[in-house]
Design a protein around this motif. Sequence first.
Motif, short mmCIF file in Angstrom:
data_model
loop_
_atom_site.label_atom_id
_atom_site.label_comp_id
_atom_site.label_asym_id
_atom_site.label_seq_id
_atom_site.Cartn_x
_atom_site.Cartn_y
_atom_site.Cartn_z
N GLN A 30 0.85 -1.19 0.00
CA GLN A 30 0.00 0.00 0.00
C GLN A 30 0.88 1.23 0.00
OE1 GLN A 30 -2.88 -0.29 3.22
NE2 GLN A 30 -4.05 1.25 2.13
N LYS A 31 0.45 2.29 -0.69
CA LYS A 31 1.31 3.48 -0.81
C LYS A 31 0.82 4.62 0.08
CE LYS A 31 -1.71 6.18 -3.07
NZ LYS A 31 -2.06 7.57 -2.95
N LYS A 32 1.76 5.52 0.38
CA LYS A 32 1.40 6.82 0.98
C LYS A 32 2.18 7.85 0.19
CE LYS A 32 -1.03 6.36 4.93
NZ LYS A 32 -2.39 6.84 5.02
N PHE A 33 1.48 8.85 -0.31
CA PHE A 33 2.13 9.90 -1.08
C PHE A 33 2.05 11.18 -0.24
CE2 PHE A 33 1.84 12.39 -5.39
CZ PHE A 33 3.12 12.85 -5.20
N ILE A 34 3.20 11.55 0.30
CA ILE A 34 3.26 12.69 1.22
C ILE A 34 4.05 13.82 0.57
CG2 ILE A 34 4.14 13.47 3.46
CD1 ILE A 34 3.54 10.64 4.50
N THR A 35 3.45 14.99 0.48
CA THR A 35 4.16 16.11 -0.17
C THR A 35 4.12 17.36 0.70
OG1 THR A 35 2.24 17.05 -1.32
CG2 THR A 35 3.40 15.27 -2.44
N VAL A 36 5.11 18.22 0.46
CA VAL A 36 5.16 19.53 1.12
C VAL A 36 5.25 20.59 0.04
CG1 VAL A 36 6.27 20.85 2.95
CG2 VAL A 36 6.86 18.47 2.62
N ALA A 37 4.73 21.76 0.32
CA ALA A 37 4.87 22.88 -0.61
C ALA A 37 6.35 23.08 -0.93
CB ALA A 37 4.28 24.14 0.02
N TYR A 38 6.68 23.06 -2.23
CA TYR A 38 8.10 23.20 -2.57
C TYR A 38 8.61 24.60 -2.26
CZ TYR A 38 5.94 24.20 -7.27
OH TYR A 38 5.17 24.63 -8.31
N PRO A 39 9.91 24.72 -1.97
CA PRO A 39 10.44 26.03 -1.57
C PRO A 39 10.67 26.94 -2.76
CG PRO A 39 12.18 24.40 -1.53
CD PRO A 39 10.92 23.66 -1.86
N TYR A 40 10.67 28.21 -2.47
CA TYR A 40 10.95 29.25 -3.43
C TYR A 40 12.40 29.66 -3.24
CZ TYR A 40 9.67 33.04 -6.47
OH TYR A 40 9.57 33.88 -7.54
N PRO A 41 13.29 29.34 -4.17
CA PRO A 41 14.73 29.52 -3.87
C PRO A 41 15.22 30.94 -4.09
CG PRO A 41 14.47 28.41 -5.98
CD PRO A 41 13.08 28.69 -5.46
N ASN A 42 14.80 31.88 -3.27
CA ASN A 42 15.36 33.23 -3.36
C ASN A 42 16.15 33.61 -2.12
OD1 ASN A 42 13.17 33.50 -1.69
ND2 ASN A 42 12.72 35.59 -2.34
N SER A 43 16.26 32.66 -1.19
CA SER A 43 17.16 32.86 -0.06
C SER A 43 17.38 31.48 0.55
CB SER A 43 16.56 33.82 0.97
OG SER A 43 15.43 33.21 1.55
N PRO A 44 18.42 31.33 1.37
CA PRO A 44 18.63 30.02 1.97
C PRO A 44 17.57 29.77 3.04
CG PRO A 44 20.53 31.46 2.28
CD PRO A 44 19.42 32.31 1.81
N GLN A 45 17.45 28.53 3.45
CA GLN A 45 16.48 28.23 4.49
C GLN A 45 17.01 28.68 5.84
OE1 GLN A 45 15.95 23.91 3.73
NE2 GLN A 45 13.83 24.54 3.57
N HIS A 46 16.12 29.21 6.67
CA HIS A 46 16.50 29.40 8.06
C HIS A 46 15.70 28.40 8.89
CE1 HIS A 46 12.78 31.61 8.69
NE2 HIS A 46 13.10 32.45 7.72
N ILE A 47 15.92 28.46 10.20
CA ILE A 47 15.31 27.45 11.07
C ILE A 47 13.80 27.40 10.90
CG2 ILE A 47 14.82 27.00 13.51
CD1 ILE A 47 17.63 27.11 14.05
N GLY A 48 13.19 28.57 10.68
CA GLY A 48 11.74 28.62 10.50
C GLY A 48 11.25 27.77 9.35
#
Length: 959
Positions: free
Chosen positions: A30-48
Amino acid sequence: MEIKWTEIENKWRSRWIENKDFETNPNEKQKKFITVAYPYPNSPQHIGHGRTYTLADVHARFYRMKGYNVLFPMAFHYTGTPILGMAKRVEAGDAELIENLKKLYSVPEESIKTFVEPVRIADYFHEEIKTGMIEMGYSIDWRREFTTIDPVYSKFIEWQINTLREKSLIVQGNHPVGWCPKDQNPVSQHDTQGDVEPDFTEYILIKFKYGDYIIPTATLRPETIFGVVNLWINPEIVYKKITVDNEKWIVSKECAYKLEFLDKKISYDGEIVGSELIGETVTVPHRKESIVMLPASFVESETGTGMVMSVPAHAPFDYQALEDIKKTNLESELASKVSKIVPISIIETEGYGDNPAKEAVEKFRVTSQNDPKLEEATKEVYGKEFYGGKLKSNTEQFSGIKVAYAKDTIKEWLIENKYADILLELTNAPIKCRCGAECVVKVLNNQWFLNYGDKEWKELAIKCFDQMSILPQEIKSEFQYVIGWLHERACARQHGLGTKLPWDKDWIVESLSDSVIYMAYYTISKFVNNGTVIADNLSKEFFDYIFLEKGDVNKVADITKIPINTINEIKKEFQYFYPVDSRHSGRDLVPNHLTFFVLNHVAIFPEKNWPKEIVVNGSVLMDGSKMSKSMGNIIPLRKAIQDYGADPIRLAIIISAELLQDADFNMESVSGIQNKLESLYDECSRLKPDKINNLEAEDRWILSKTQRLVSEVTAAIEKMRLREALHHVLFSFESDLSWYNKRAKAKNRENISGVLHQINSTRVAMLSPFAPHIAEEMWEKLGYSEMVSTSSWPEFSKDSLDASSIQSEELLKSTIDDVANILKVTKMTPQKITIYTADSFKSKIYYSILEKVMAGQTNMGIVMKELIASPETADVKKIPDFVQKTIKDILSEPTEIRETKLQSKEFDEKNFLSRELSDIGKKEFGVKIDVFSESDEGIYDPKGKARHARPFKPAILIE
Ligand SMILES: [Zn+2]
């Protein structure tokens, strides 16, 4: 021992990659397809940024261990204007931006130089963010990665947009949009400072005649035109005389500027000071009555037209301003006009008399027109009249209509008769574009809009929301609210990266429209990345066949030059993984992305492919405050990983808040977590697997408690209550473990390593989705050769939960606690301790009462009657006091404990306590403890304590 985080994390990450553990293909599971909103690469990620992705990763890892075939992919959103704006700022040599890039994010100088080209910015941060995600240990299938400017993706977006247009869901028309006057581009959340989604309010402009001029006033309540008795003008404001199309208007400067964007031809003819208008009269449209213009200070030039119509019977502001003006020294002519003004009552509402405004002003004890309480009074009158009011007979053809329904009808009538016009304002003004300019509302002509106002479309979306799981549940009403107000939305921009509108190449599909069904694209991106699918020849037929099962595969193969079996393999891949089982995103995307995601799915895909779940999380605070560049409290994620390790950061983010709350991140909690993990790691390093035989009472108890832990943690993760789950695994279980160790120590046992090994294996397995790297290391120390991340999630088994061992151990613990409390209060040094347990008759009654209570009966009289009626328990009438206390005992316990007790009747307290109390009693209190049942012959009971014994509440004698 101090853990070398980087070393351990590198070690396990490379193993996962080597083993291709997170590369997911369709299989028989059985499958689970889990996704997150992809990031917008205009700055690096911070902890938030780390929070949403970490939550989704825990979710993915959990279901993988539960035996599902989990797909967790990632891509990068290049489309839109922010990157464009940034490139312009770099080109202009913006010192602050360049300083930030260098200092905060350590971007090398050579890279910054290339940032004048927008794609270079996206490429740079794309790599930066991806590396960060890998370092965080996210279990992503990177074979499916893409960017939204890849040629095949553009073909996919063309297909999406064409499909929507075929269904008449993309329409051409004149509609308002949020607009940056400097960039000459529509703006949405992505384009504004502070990520604000522009929202509009539509005012009706009632056109009052003043000689050759029109003085328009803005209102949300067009029906009140029947109750207008004067206008309010601010004498201090310098108004503009303007020509609007072919009419001459007088409005405030701000209003004139707004009108410029609302599809009207505006020219400026001159100015007039408000004071010049005071005392003059205007004509009310339709009613043709003359009314006077009076001065008022509450009138602001930024709102509406800078002039207000006065309805003193129904608007508290107007009523109060009239009262105020009566108290001022007016010249006699004006004073006599004012004295003749009589409020006109036009709405009948239950609970109100002829002048609701007056009643409200008196109720809220308003003192002047500048009193802030007027807002509340206004809210109350408007609310009551809107929902409960009916128009009176002086409203002509509208008489008898409910106010809630009258608004639109009267608006149409006014506009038809040219008595009124429309003014649009930003509800949440001021909104600033990322370029710094202040945004306005603009009516775009002949532009392309997604018709999100379409009723049938909304109904489908509501159906989908009703069927799906929304976590946490309380956010569901927000979605309903958004669907309610949603209207046409511009879907194209003139600037920025992205896909051109297929039928109008001057326009580019905007970034909140090309990011709504891309989850489907993950099922084909694998074939794009391995070279099987290329952009050439990809047509509508291809996507129709893969995603909608439409058309003939032979024809698709002909057009695309892709072999038939490959096409069918891609289709199978889509059919296997779709629909999306869980969509994760931050709360700020509820009013736009997440709602559009559902709307576009229900428009394009058949119901079986509609999304199943949305998970929404709050944001991250830093030491209690919002993270921002100006606060200087932004910590780049990769730097934090370097300094503290990925796992401690993952846990610190999760442990500080449940889903919707804002998580408060701070360094103390990170080091607290580090210490906790270190001690667990040490423990695991010591434990060796060992045979577990001859279980003693405390072994059965702690193993049962472990079962309960499994059940609690599993249930919490399934509801995405990750803070609670993690807390159970890491902290709450500690007190049980320390009791267990105390017991074993008191008995001088040396054979508990096997039990501890088993318990900690379970804990480490459950820790693994949260802290994947260190859990692997602990797992290895525990002696396992396989990976914990690919092992099975601990299975809760009801059979291994031994209810009687739980209740007997609880009895032992509470008895020890009771003795300790007595000693503390009396400050005695005990010479001898005697414990009396209740006899079997009391025990029988106890369980009988417990059954009744669990069945819902807590009435003392009825319980007593029932007990007496049964011959077995009839003797209870001799001890009525006991029944009352027992009901109280039972009610003071959690349901869970009551259930445990009910499951494990027939429990011999005396037998158990005499066996188990002696060692721990001696250890704790230094004396021997004797145990009697109250019915024992030859009982030692010098103080007559025994008769007070109740089940689970033994009597205690300390000498
Ligand atoms: Zn701008």
